[in-house]
Design a protein around this motif. Sequence first.
Motif, short mmCIF file in Angstrom:
data_model
loop_
_atom_site.label_atom_id
_atom_site.label_comp_id
_atom_site.label_asym_id
_atom_site.label_seq_id
_atom_site.Cartn_x
_atom_site.Cartn_y
_atom_site.Cartn_z
N VAL A 1 35.84 46.05 42.19
CA VAL A 1 34.92 45.91 41.07
C VAL A 1 34.16 47.21 40.90
CG1 VAL A 1 32.93 44.64 40.19
CG2 VAL A 1 34.71 43.43 41.45
N VAL B 1 40.81 46.04 34.18
CA VAL B 1 40.30 45.11 33.19
C VAL B 1 38.94 45.65 32.80
CG1 VAL B 1 39.51 42.75 32.78
CG2 VAL B 1 41.48 43.14 34.25
N ARG C 1 45.35 41.70 39.10
CA ARG C 1 44.68 42.92 38.61
C ARG C 1 43.98 43.59 39.78
NH1 ARG C 1 44.75 43.02 32.89
NH2 ARG C 1 44.25 45.22 33.25
N HIS D 1 41.32 37.04 36.86
CA HIS D 1 41.86 38.41 36.90
C HIS D 1 42.37 38.75 38.30
CE1 HIS D 1 40.98 39.30 32.80
NE2 HIS D 1 39.69 39.08 32.95
N LEU E 1 38.52 45.78 38.20
CA LEU E 1 37.73 45.25 37.10
C LEU E 1 36.57 46.22 36.88
CD1 LEU E 1 36.88 42.84 35.16
CD2 LEU E 1 35.42 42.11 37.05
#
Length: 156
Positions: free
Chosen positions: A3, A68, A96, A91, A99
């Motif tokens: 993240v 993303v 993925r 996600h 993010l």
Amino acid sequence: MRVHICAVGRLRAGPEKTLIEDYATRFDRTGRALGLGPVTFHEVEDRKGGGMPAEAALLRKALPDGAVKLALDERGKLMSSPDFADVLARHRDDGRGDLALIIGGADGIDRGLRAECDMALSFGKMVWPHMLVRVMLSEQLYRAASILAGAPYHRV
């Protein structure tokens, strides 16, 4: 899923930084077993005064390839904390790797960059200072990880 919080402006020492660091640590600890994290912060600053287009160019450079992209924007979607947790899980489950959560400067996020995002999220119709948005976003990341872990932090 890693993240990334990509934001305009530099975070200085103070209560906001303390809160953000605390929630980021909690998220990393809770999210690790869930395949979430770590959270990293990418700060950009338009020193030449080019406005939103210049900020957007700097933000684009900070975004990981293939991430993303989720914009924090007052025109974005309002959602509950469990719904936000579901977005993260979806996600992650789709494989993925990254993010990116994008926070604009004082004037928001450039229209072109907003259009490139997969989703826009709003913390309400009010406009919030970007440093407080970072705090609220960090807390919501931790809350989402807690929800996904079945921990009692989030109560309905």
